[in-house]
Structures are given as structure tokens and as C-alpha cells.
Enzyme design. Structure first.
Site: not given
Length: 405
Positions: A51, A80, A98, A100, A102, A182, A229
């Protein structure tokens, strides 16, 4: 890998540092020299998410309300720093990938984008046969950024979207990200353990912290966008682990790496050569004169021309998870070259009844011989059997692909 100053701007360094891998670059002393440029002498952090980088992309040029919504997606690797005791096969890794995404949008577009994301998740999971997932709303955690009013507004938006979706959901108080509430999509494994896969997170904070703005329809008036997200599959490694467990080795034809195997009868070398030729023809049905290579399809076809009996070959094909097996023998060679057929049978499939009905529907559109002189009556009773030409086999696999079977 991003500089520490970027993670400080986003709030991750303060609120997520313990779950990140810090990296010390050449010349970094752990402090900032006032006379050097920002970020010249500092630590780095391996990306746990994308992000902050996508916020920089949005800020890289002037934006207008006509540009919105702007959607970015990134499948690059993430890191992570998970506790060693939490690591578990492919479902919990320190390095993973991922889908991912946005979405930067205006407040008036917010509900539509959340609804589209929920619909996207439903479409993908239903197509993959994973429609029995759970929705879970995570609300404001003890450690958060932004105002309580922003959080309450964001939570109301997500609650409304969940209620409008028509699906049941539960609430997990305090489980939101530090920047916003979320919606998590939860799959349950064979042991009854829940795993989060997809997620939709509503963020009013990062656009403010990065100073993101866009021109509105009114002259000299600029507004801050809202950030959503969104990950549909989540961790690709975790998703593949759950998907593999769900199908237990019996994959649908449209995603199976073992779609069809050709079995030979007898030890005649001419039969074996013909079977290998058929494999090449079936594997690339569009690789023919006049077809564009970039558009060529490919089916997953192999051959068993060992000395085993045909019964043993059929047993092995089913055990290895092939969807179909086709038999080639002396009768095949006796047919005219342009009319040679394969005796094709269903070996295994997670939805055998559905695929048998689909094959019957397909056969109604073809001129084929139902049944085979090379198969026993007991085998015939367990599978849909027909004699198909190479082209008809290709058309059948294509038809099953179109039906997601």
C-alpha cells in the site's frame, strides 16, 4: 523493500514494525543526518504489503475526479516476520505472494467499489467450488491511527455492504487493521481450522498521511480519496494449500494438470507410435497452420505405453487423478487415418455426476459412437464412454473448460 521514512509516513513502522524484517543498507548508521537527503542514511524494511508504494504511484502525478476509481494490483513477493511457532506448511509463511490490490476512489464511489469487490470474491470462489466461505467484520483495534469518527464511519460502510450482500457474517471486535476496519473471507480446512484468504479493508488514513488529493468538478477544490485494500485470493501459497486439500487430488478438468491419458493395448510398436502421435495432436489443438502461436491452447495429455495390462493402466490413471483415459489398440490402426477414434472414458472427477451430464449434452451435438468394443461391461457402467476423433476430444475438453468442470 522500502525506506524506513516511507514506513514511518504510512504508520507501519510505529504499528507494524515487530512483524517486519528490517534491513540495514550500506552506510546506514541508524540515525538521520540533518545535512543529508531524506532516506540517504537509514534503515530499510522488506515489504509486508504494497500500500505505501501504491500511494506513491497515485501521488506521482496530478489526479482528477474523472480518473477515479484508480485500481492498482501487485503480485510481488512479501515478507512478514511471523513467530516461528505460527509457521505452518504453506498456510503460514514468512515469504509469500499475494494478489494485493488497492482502489483509490471518491466517497460517492465507495459503496459501489466495496460491492464490486464482494461480488468479485463470490464469483472467483464459486467458480473454484469454494462457495461455502464465511465473512467476518473486523472493527477498531486497541492500537489504531486516525479519529474515532473516521473509524465509525468506515465500519458503518462495511456493515451496510455486508448486509446488502445478502450473506450472513459475524463480527470480530478489535480485529481491524491499524488503519481501518476490514471484511475477511474465511475458509475452513479439513481439521476445522479457520484461515483468512480474501480481505477488503477500508482506509481513510493512508491517503491523508501521504497527502493524496484529486481535483473535483468544482474549480480550485481538491479532495482526499478513499483507499480500499483488496485481496481476492490472499496469500497464493495458502490458497493453493487449502484448494489442494479441498479437492484431495481429484481436480476439475479445467484446472487439472492431468486431464487425459492415452492407454495402449498390447505391445505393437505401431500402436505405441500412434498413441504418442495422438498425444502431440491433443496437447496443442490450436497449433495448426494459420493459427497464431500466442493464442494456441494446450491440454495436459500424457501416454502410458508400458507393458502393464489395460486393467492395471486404468487403475493407475484413476489413482493418479486423471480426469479421462483414452484407449488405443489394433482397432484404431484398422480405421482410416482421417477417421481414427479414441475410446474415451471418465476416470475421476470431484463432480462426476455433473461432468457425466455435461458429456451427455456434448455428445448430443456430435456424431459419435457411444460405447466401445475395447472396454468391459463393468468399466462401461462406471463412466460415460464414447469413441471420439482427435478433434472431438479437443472440443470436449474445450467444452468442459467453458463449463468450469
Amino acid at each position: 523493500m522500502y525506506k524506513k521514512s516511507l514506513w514511518e509516513t504510512s504508520g507501519h513502522w510505529e504499528n507494524y514494525k515487530d512483524d517486519m524484517f528490517a534491513v540495514t543498507g550500506r552506510g546506514a548508521q541508524g540515525f538521520h543526518d540533518p545535512e543529508s537527503e531524506t532516506g540517504e542514511d537509514e534503515e530499510y524494511g522488506l515489504k509486508p504489503m504494497n500500500c505505501p508504494g501504491h500511494c506513491l504511484l497515485f501521488r506521482s502525478r496530478k489526479r482528477s475526479y474523472k480518473d477515479l476509481p484508480i485500481r492498482y494490483a501487485d503480485f510481488s513477493s512479501l515478507h512478514r516476520n511471523e513467530l516461528s511457532g505460527a509457521l505452518s506448511g504453506l498456510t503460514r509463511l514468512r515469504r509469500f505472494h499475494q494478489d494485493d490490490g488497492h482502489i483509490f476512489c471518491g466517497h460517492s464511489q465507495l459503496m459501489e467499489e466495496i460491492a464490486r469487490s464482494l461480488h468479485f470474491v463470490e464469483l472467483v470462489y464459486r467458480t473454484l467450488g469454494l462457495g461455502n466461505y464465511k465473512l467476518r467484520l473486523g472493527t477498531r483495534p486497541p492500537q489504531f491511527i486516525g479519529t474515532v469518527d473516521d473509524w465509525e464511519t468506515a465500519e458503518r460502510h462495511l456493515t451496510t455492504a455486508l448486509e446488502d450482500s445478502g450473506r450472513s457474517y459475524c463480527t470480530n471486535p478489535g480485529d481491524g487493521a491499524f488503519y481501518g476496519p476490514k471484511i475477511d473471507i474465511i475458509l475452513t480446512d479439513a481439521d476445522g481450522k479457520d484461515h483468512q484468504t480474501a480481505t477488503i479493508q477500508l482506509d481513510f488514513q493512508l491517503p491523508k498521511r501521504f497527502g493524496l488529493e484529486f481535483d473535483t468538478s468544482e474549480p480550485a477544490v481538491r479532495q482526499t480519496p478513499v483507499l480500499i485494500h483488496r485481496a481476492v485470493l490472499g496469500s497464493l501459497e495458502r490458497f493453493m494449500a487449502l484448494l489442494s486439500e479441498f479437492y484431495c487430488g481429484k481436480w476439475p478438468c479445467w484446472m487439472n494438470p492431468r486431464q487425459l491419458i492415452i492407454l495402449t493395448i498390447g505391445q505393437d510398436q505401431r500402436v505405441r507410435r500412434r498413441a504418442e502421435e495422438m498425444v502431440r495432436q491433443l496437447a496443442s489443438p490450436d497449433a495448426r497452420p494459420g493459427a497464431l502461436a500466442l493464442k494456441a491452447r494446450a491440454f495436459m495429455v500424457s501416454c502410458d505405453n508400458s507393458d502393464e495390462s489395460i486393467g492395471k493402466k486404468i487403475f493407475n490413471a484413476r489413482k493418479r487423478g486423471y480426469n479421462f483415459y483414452a484407449v488405443v489398440g489394433d482397432r484404431t490402426l484398422r480405421q482410416p487415418p482421417n477417421k481414427q477414434t479414441l475410446d474415451i472414458s471418465l476416470a475421476s472427477h470431484p463432480k462426476e455426476q455433473d461432468v457425466q451430464e455435461a458429456i451427455k449434452t456434448f455428445l448430443h451435438t456430435q456424431t459419435v459412437q457411444v460405447g466401445s468394443e475395447n472396454q468391459t461391461e463393468s468399466a462401461t457402467s462406471k463412466a460415460v464412454i464414447a469413441s471420439l476423433t482427435i478433434r472431438q476430444c479437443q472440443d470436449l475438453l474445450t467444452y468442459l473448460d467453458s463449463q468450469y468442470l
